[in-house]
Design a protein around this motif. Structure first.
Motif, PDB file in Angstrom:
ATOM      1  N   GLN A 342       0.927  -1.088   0.226  1.00  0.00           N
ATOM      2  CA  GLN A 342       0.042  -0.114   0.132  1.00  0.00           C
ATOM      3  C   GLN A 342       0.917   1.293  -0.008  1.00  0.00           C
ATOM      4  OE1 GLN A 342      -2.559  -0.209   3.358  1.00  0.00           O
ATOM      5  NE2 GLN A 342      -3.728  -2.032   2.477  1.00  0.00           N
ATOM      6  N   LEU A 343       0.425   2.360  -0.724  1.00  0.00           N
ATOM      7  CA  LEU A 343       1.088   3.602  -0.698  1.00  0.00           C
ATOM      8  C   LEU A 343       0.344   4.598   0.320  1.00  0.00           C
ATOM      9  CD1 LEU A 343       1.891   4.177  -4.418  1.00  0.00           C
ATOM     10  CD2 LEU A 343       3.563   3.882  -2.859  1.00  0.00           C
ATOM     11  N   LEU A 344       0.995   4.892   1.441  1.00  0.00           N
ATOM     12  CA  LEU A 344       0.348   5.715   2.291  1.00  0.00           C
ATOM     13  C   LEU A 344       0.779   7.213   2.257  1.00  0.00           C
ATOM     14  CD1 LEU A 344       1.203   3.543   5.535  1.00  0.00           C
ATOM     15  CD2 LEU A 344      -1.009   3.375   3.942  1.00  0.00           C
ATOM     16  N   ASP A 345      -0.168   8.100   2.887  1.00  0.00           N
ATOM     17  CA  ASP A 345       0.130   9.495   2.626  1.00  0.00           C
ATOM     18  C   ASP A 345       1.055   9.964   3.572  1.00  0.00           C
ATOM     19  OD1 ASP A 345      -1.789   9.266   0.668  1.00  0.00           O
ATOM     20  OD2 ASP A 345      -3.614   9.964   2.249  1.00  0.00           O
ATOM     21  N   ASP A 346       1.277   9.492   4.659  1.00  0.00           N
ATOM     22  CA  ASP A 346       2.389   9.927   5.568  1.00  0.00           C
ATOM     23  C   ASP A 346       3.578   9.288   5.239  1.00  0.00           C
ATOM     24  OD1 ASP A 346       3.877  10.710   7.705  1.00  0.00           O
ATOM     25  OD2 ASP A 346       2.806   9.404   9.212  1.00  0.00           O
ATOM     26  N   PRO A 347       4.732  10.060   4.775  1.00  0.00           N
ATOM     27  CA  PRO A 347       6.002   9.730   4.324  1.00  0.00           C
ATOM     28  C   PRO A 347       6.586   8.793   5.459  1.00  0.00           C
ATOM     29  CG  PRO A 347       6.063  11.781   4.706  1.00  0.00           C
ATOM     30  CD  PRO A 347       4.798  11.496   5.000  1.00  0.00           C
ATOM     31  N   THR A 348       6.478   8.921   6.663  1.00  0.00           N
ATOM     32  CA  THR A 348       7.123   8.016   7.613  1.00  0.00           C
ATOM     33  C   THR A 348       6.568   6.922   7.679  1.00  0.00           C
ATOM     34  OG1 THR A 348       7.895  10.015   8.983  1.00  0.00           O
ATOM     35  CG2 THR A 348       7.887   7.973   9.848  1.00  0.00           C
ATOM     36  N   ALA A 349       5.199   6.888   7.666  1.00  0.00           N
ATOM     37  CA  ALA A 349       4.421   5.552   7.925  1.00  0.00           C
ATOM     38  C   ALA A 349       4.637   4.759   6.581  1.00  0.00           C
ATOM     39  CB  ALA A 349       2.934   5.778   8.149  1.00  0.00           C
ATOM     40  N   CYS A 355       9.557  -0.907   4.501  1.00  0.00           N
ATOM     41  CA  CYS A 355      10.770  -1.668   4.985  1.00  0.00           C
ATOM     42  C   CYS A 355      10.454  -2.925   5.775  1.00  0.00           C
ATOM     43  CB  CYS A 355      11.366  -0.906   6.046  1.00  0.00           C
ATOM     44  SG  CYS A 355      12.302   0.497   5.210  1.00  0.00           S
ATOM     45  N   ASP A 356       9.230  -2.864   6.529  1.00  0.00           N
ATOM     46  CA  ASP A 356       8.691  -3.918   7.203  1.00  0.00           C
ATOM     47  C   ASP A 356       8.418  -4.923   6.243  1.00  0.00           C
ATOM     48  OD1 ASP A 356       7.606  -5.125  10.088  1.00  0.00           O
ATOM     49  OD2 ASP A 356       5.861  -5.119   8.698  1.00  0.00           O
ATOM     50  N   GLY A 357       7.481  -4.804   5.298  1.00  0.00           N
ATOM     51  CA  GLY A 357       7.107  -5.462   4.180  1.00  0.00           C
ATOM     52  C   GLY A 357       8.505  -6.375   3.615  1.00  0.00           C
ATOM     53  N   ILE A 359      11.242  -6.819   4.723  1.00  0.00           N
ATOM     54  CA  ILE A 359      12.033  -7.830   5.837  1.00  0.00           C
ATOM     55  C   ILE A 359      11.099  -9.108   6.047  1.00  0.00           C
ATOM     56  CG2 ILE A 359      12.678  -7.988   8.204  1.00  0.00           C
ATOM     57  CD1 ILE A 359      13.553  -4.967   8.033  1.00  0.00           C
ATOM     58  N   ARG A 360       9.920  -8.705   6.068  1.00  0.00           N
ATOM     59  CA  ARG A 360       8.894 -10.091   6.222  1.00  0.00           C
ATOM     60  C   ARG A 360       8.898 -10.854   4.848  1.00  0.00           C
ATOM     61  NH1 ARG A 360       4.862  -9.795   9.947  1.00  0.00           N
ATOM     62  NH2 ARG A 360       4.943  -7.835  11.203  1.00  0.00           N
ATOM     63  N   CYS A 361       9.028 -10.336   3.814  1.00  0.00           N
ATOM     64  CA  CYS A 361       9.102 -11.313   2.662  1.00  0.00           C
ATOM     65  C   CYS A 361      10.741 -11.826   2.270  1.00  0.00           C
ATOM     66  CB  CYS A 361       8.970 -10.421   1.258  1.00  0.00           C
ATOM     67  SG  CYS A 361       7.170  -9.511   1.041  1.00  0.00           S
ATOM     68  N   ALA A 362      11.786 -11.226   2.964  1.00  0.00           N
ATOM     69  CA  ALA A 362      13.024 -11.726   2.903  1.00  0.00           C
ATOM     70  C   ALA A 362      13.321 -12.794   3.747  1.00  0.00           C
ATOM     71  CB  ALA A 362      13.997 -10.562   3.304  1.00  0.00           C
ATOM     72  N   GLU A 363      12.540 -12.804   5.024  1.00  0.00           N
ATOM     73  CA  GLU A 363      12.804 -13.949   5.982  1.00  0.00           C
ATOM     74  C   GLU A 363      12.645 -15.465   5.428  1.00  0.00           C
ATOM     75  OE1 GLU A 363      10.306 -13.122   9.293  1.00  0.00           O
ATOM     76  OE2 GLU A 363      11.775 -11.499  10.006  1.00  0.00           O
ATOM     77  N   GLY A 516      21.811   0.046   6.280  1.00  0.00           N
ATOM     78  CA  GLY A 516      21.323   1.013   7.373  1.00  0.00           C
ATOM     79  C   GLY A 516      20.407   0.425   8.560  1.00  0.00           C
ATOM     80  N   PRO A 517      19.634   1.390   9.277  1.00  0.00           N
ATOM     81  CA  PRO A 517      18.972   1.190  10.290  1.00  0.00           C
ATOM     82  C   PRO A 517      17.744   0.268   9.898  1.00  0.00           C
ATOM     83  CG  PRO A 517      19.686   3.488  10.466  1.00  0.00           C
ATOM     84  CD  PRO A 517      19.916   2.872   9.212  1.00  0.00           C
ATOM     85  N   ASP A 518      17.499   0.287   8.498  1.00  0.00           N
ATOM     86  CA  ASP A 518      16.212  -0.350   8.201  1.00  0.00           C
ATOM     87  C   ASP A 518      16.536  -1.914   7.754  1.00  0.00           C
ATOM     88  OD1 ASP A 518      17.713   0.025   5.965  1.00  0.00           O
ATOM     89  OD2 ASP A 518      16.466   1.250   4.874  1.00  0.00           O
ATOM     90  N   ASN A 519      17.818  -2.023   7.725  1.00  0.00           N
ATOM     91  CA  ASN A 519      18.415  -3.672   7.569  1.00  0.00           C
ATOM     92  C   ASN A 519      17.944  -4.022   5.891  1.00  0.00           C
ATOM     93  OD1 ASN A 519      19.543  -3.834  10.009  1.00  0.00           O
ATOM     94  ND2 ASN A 519      17.385  -4.620  11.020  1.00  0.00           N
ATOM     95  N   ILE A 520      17.843  -3.019   5.134  1.00  0.00           N
ATOM     96  CA  ILE A 520      17.555  -3.376   3.645  1.00  0.00           C
ATOM     97  C   ILE A 520      19.039  -3.339   3.053  1.00  0.00           C
ATOM     98  CG2 ILE A 520      16.546  -2.731   1.625  1.00  0.00           C
ATOM     99  CD1 ILE A 520      14.548  -3.645   3.860  1.00  0.00           C
ATOM    100  N   SER A 521      19.638  -4.533   2.685  1.00  0.00           N
ATOM    101  CA  SER A 521      20.857  -4.518   2.029  1.00  0.00           C
ATOM    102  C   SER A 521      20.807  -4.648   0.454  1.00  0.00           C
ATOM    103  CB  SER A 521      21.493  -5.729   2.450  1.00  0.00           C
ATOM    104  OG  SER A 521      21.087  -6.970   2.070  1.00  0.00           O
ATOM    105  N   SER A 522      21.875  -4.446   0.035  1.00  0.00           N
ATOM    106  CA  SER A 522      21.984  -4.354  -1.577  1.00  0.00           C
ATOM    107  C   SER A 522      21.672  -5.748  -2.007  1.00  0.00           C
ATOM    108  CB  SER A 522      23.166  -3.996  -2.040  1.00  0.00           C
ATOM    109  OG  SER A 522      24.317  -4.548  -1.588  1.00  0.00           O
ATOM    110  N   GLU A 523      22.308  -6.931  -1.410  1.00  0.00           N
ATOM    111  CA  GLU A 523      21.568  -8.085  -1.734  1.00  0.00           C
ATOM    112  C   GLU A 523      20.444  -8.676  -1.749  1.00  0.00           C
ATOM    113  OE1 GLU A 523      25.932  -8.280  -0.175  1.00  0.00           O
ATOM    114  OE2 GLU A 523      23.923  -7.252   0.382  1.00  0.00           O
ATOM    115  N   LEU A 524      19.591  -7.851  -0.747  1.00  0.00           N
ATOM    116  CA  LEU A 524      18.040  -8.346  -0.783  1.00  0.00           C
ATOM    117  C   LEU A 524      17.604  -7.594  -2.076  1.00  0.00           C
ATOM    118  CD1 LEU A 524      15.922  -7.886   2.384  1.00  0.00           C
ATOM    119  CD2 LEU A 524      14.860  -7.075   0.073  1.00  0.00           C
TER     120      LEU A 524
END
Length: 608
Positions: A342-349, A355-357, A359-363, A516-524
């Motif tokens: 989903q695309l949310l209006d709030d940039p932070t959310a 990032c959460d999605g 990481i969930r897909c990468a596990e 970074g702090p979001d744990n999203i790596s270039s390998e992912l």
């Protein structure tokens, strides 16, 4: 710094407790799910005798001049889990401070100039490395390690390697030895007096026999081994002058668990390694650890230290280092396609949801990376185990002990060489990068230990070093010169970012970079596939503008923001590719320099 304990990655399994012979009406012992030590490790099961505590040790290692000797020390401590080990007689050529892949910090001081004697150091376990504030090698026989415990105050460990007693020496040598001892204890007393920490521990090889004391004093307990010698008298005077407590004599142990040094022929044993503390209540136990075997004629003395009865806060523990995984491309692309994005209006959310999605897909798609070969082969491990058995065997001769000790050192050294050779050979057969594999095989990492301030003075405290770094880069990047700004026309409508652009930018990303702090790596990102390209293209097409100052109707007074970390690098790469393409299209044919697929050689040939 109280708070609930946080379980660490490394666990220690306690020995099974004996069942107490009680009546059936007595309540069974209460189980705790986990007990977190100050050092970050935890145990499962019944309450232990001392609960959570720090563990300090002192060991005359005889030599740490070779890689094999260092590896034996690290292997022994990984089994014993001593938080900080004070090392004596390292015989290191110069002062160094390096880290190992498992997170250990090894600080080594130089030996006595012109002699193969002396050298002190510290082995700091990964669990307490983040508490180290600074260290100082005073000379070849004195070293200082300072810990910053936050609200608990500061803790100082002074490492000592005393000269031997002038017994059975000629008159000239005896006078020289006595002068050396006087200078050493005077320097030691000045060092202790200079430290202003709340907790002060002095430990090391004092070459002093305190002996049994029939009338114990407030500074010295009644337990001991042998008869006090001259160095023991000097040590007793140090206890009184600096108000220290002798930890070894405060706890009752059998004689076989008291001696710390054995003569080469095995006939003489003495207790010459000691642990002193300025706060008696902080010592929970002081004992010899016979299982800590590195081939030295000394045994490690371990102290269990209590700072207070509360646990450290969870954020004071350094987590274990995550291993960089690889991802199964098919599984990851399937999970990204099935996820409800989903695309949310709030940039932070919106960023947190992305990032959460991911990481969930990468596990479920993560696969463990192939680790390096084991450091020690089975032969080296068997010899180390055999050496411990020979050392504990009273029937073993001195020649047998020397033979097995030499065989252990040779086996460890050969195991390390074979490990390096096999790792490089496998890398070459797979046609992978030998340069990267050599970097992985490097065990030691140099650590920055001091910085100079504006006046040229060295600062060794981490807090002061951080402050100097912040001030330096703040002045470097801050510009007080106004930059003229020309009004620019509003940009025309740009087409949305296409998945092909994202795919091309991902292919150009470097692997092995830190996430970074979001744990999203270039390998992912590289393993995401078309589903990830389309997803990121939708997010990249949305730019958030933040007003800065001035007229809000002027577009020049807004600043655009985008995603961060690896995803941010990918977004900027997409923009750079667009700019490069536009600039390249408007370049004349005569411009051949600094352009892709062009060369100045054609122009040179034409001119020639």
């Amino acid at each position: 710094m109280g708070g609930p304990p946080s379980p660490g990655k490394a666990t220690r399994i306690t020995r099974p407790q004996k069942k107490a012979k009680t009546r059936s009406t007595r309540r069974p012992p209460v189980l705790r799910p986990s007990v977190t030590r100050l050092s970050g490790y935890h145990r499962n099961g019944l309450r232990t005798r001392h609960g959570d505590c720090l563990r300090f040790g002192t060991l005359n290692c005889r030599s740490l001049a070779s890689d094999a000797a260092k590896e034996q020390l690290l292997a022994a401590n990984r089994n014993a889990l001593i938080d900080i080990v004070a090392l004596q007689e390292t015989k290191s050529q110069d002062t160094s401070c390096k880290t190992w892949p498992n997170g250990e910090l090894l600080i080594l001081g130089h030996k006595v100039p012109g002699k193969n004697v002396g050298g002190v150091g510290f082995l700091v376990n990964r669990s307490v490395q983040h508490l180290v504030d600074s260290h100082e090698i005073v000379n070849a026989r004195l070293g200082i390690l300072r810990l910053n415990l936050g609200k608990r105050g500061r803790l100082t460990i002074i490492n000592v390697y005393s000269p031997t007693s002038p017994e059975a020496e000629s008159k000239a040598k005896r006078e020289e030895k006595e002068k050396e001892l006087d200078d050493f204890y005077r320097k030691l007393e000045e060092t202790i007096q200079r430290e202003k920490a709340y907790y002060i521990f002095v430990l090391g090889d004092f070459n002093a026999k305190m002996g049994k004391c029939a009338t114990p004093s407030i500074r010295h307990g009644k337990h001991g081994l042998g008869i006090r010698n001259d160095n023991g008298e000097r040590l007793a005077e140090l206890l009184d002058s600096r108000r220290l407590y002798h930890g070894n004599s405060l706890f009752e142990k059998p004689d076989r668990r008291r001696w710390t040094w054995k003569s080469p022929n095995g006939d003489t044993t003495n207790e010459i390694d000691h642990i002193l503390a300025n706060r008696k209540w902080s010592l929970l136990d002081v004992a010899v650890l016979p299982s800590f075997d590195v081939g030295s004629d000394h045994r490690l003395v371990r102290a269990k230290v209590r700072l207070n009865q509360k646990f450290l806060k969870k954020d004071y523990h350094q987590p274990s280092r995550p291993r960089r995984p690889t991802y199964d491309i098919t599984t990851l692309e399937e999970k990204i396609s099935e996820h409800d994005w989903q695309l949310l209006d709030d940039p932070t959310a919106d960023y947190e949801s992305l990032c959460d999605g991911l990481i969930r897909c990468a596990e479920p798609a993560a696969r463990p990376t192939s680790s390096l070969p084991p450091r020690l082969d089975q032969r080296a491990k068997d010899l180390l185990r055999r050496r411990g058995e020979v050392k504990r065997d009273p029937q073993a001769t001195h020649l047998e002990r020397l033979t097995i000790d030499k065989a252990c050192r040779m086996a460890v050294q050969k195991s390390l060489a074979n490990r390096r050779r096999s790792a490089l050979l496998q890398t070459a057969e797979k046609r992978q990068s030998l340069k990267k594999k050599k970097f992985e095989l490097v065990d030691e990492r140099t650590v920055m230990t001091a910085l100079k301030d504006e006046n040229g003075q060295l600062k060794t405290s981490r807090n002061e070093m951080e402050r100097l770094t912040v001030d330096f880069y703040t002045k470097l990047f801050r510009s007080d010169v106004p930059v003229p700004r020309t009004p620019t026309p509003p940009p025309e409508d740009e087409p949305p970012i296409l998945p092909e652009e994202v795919k091309y930018a991902i292919r150009k990303l470097k692997v092995g970079t830190a996430a970074g702090p979001d744990n999203i790596s270039s390998e992912l990102l590289k393993a995401g596939g078309d589903s990830l390209y389309r997803l990121l293209a939708r997010h990249f097409s949305k730019t958030i503008l933040i007003p800065k100052k001035g007229d809000l109707t002027d577009l020049n007074n807004f600043r655009p923001i985008s995603l961060l970390s690896v995803v941010y690098k990918l977004f900027t790469k997409v923009i750079v590719n667009r700019l490069e393409k536009q600039l390249d299209n408007f370049q004349p044919f005569s411009q051949a320099g600094f352009r892709r697929n062009y060369s100045c050689l054609d122009h040179i040939h034409a001119l020639t």
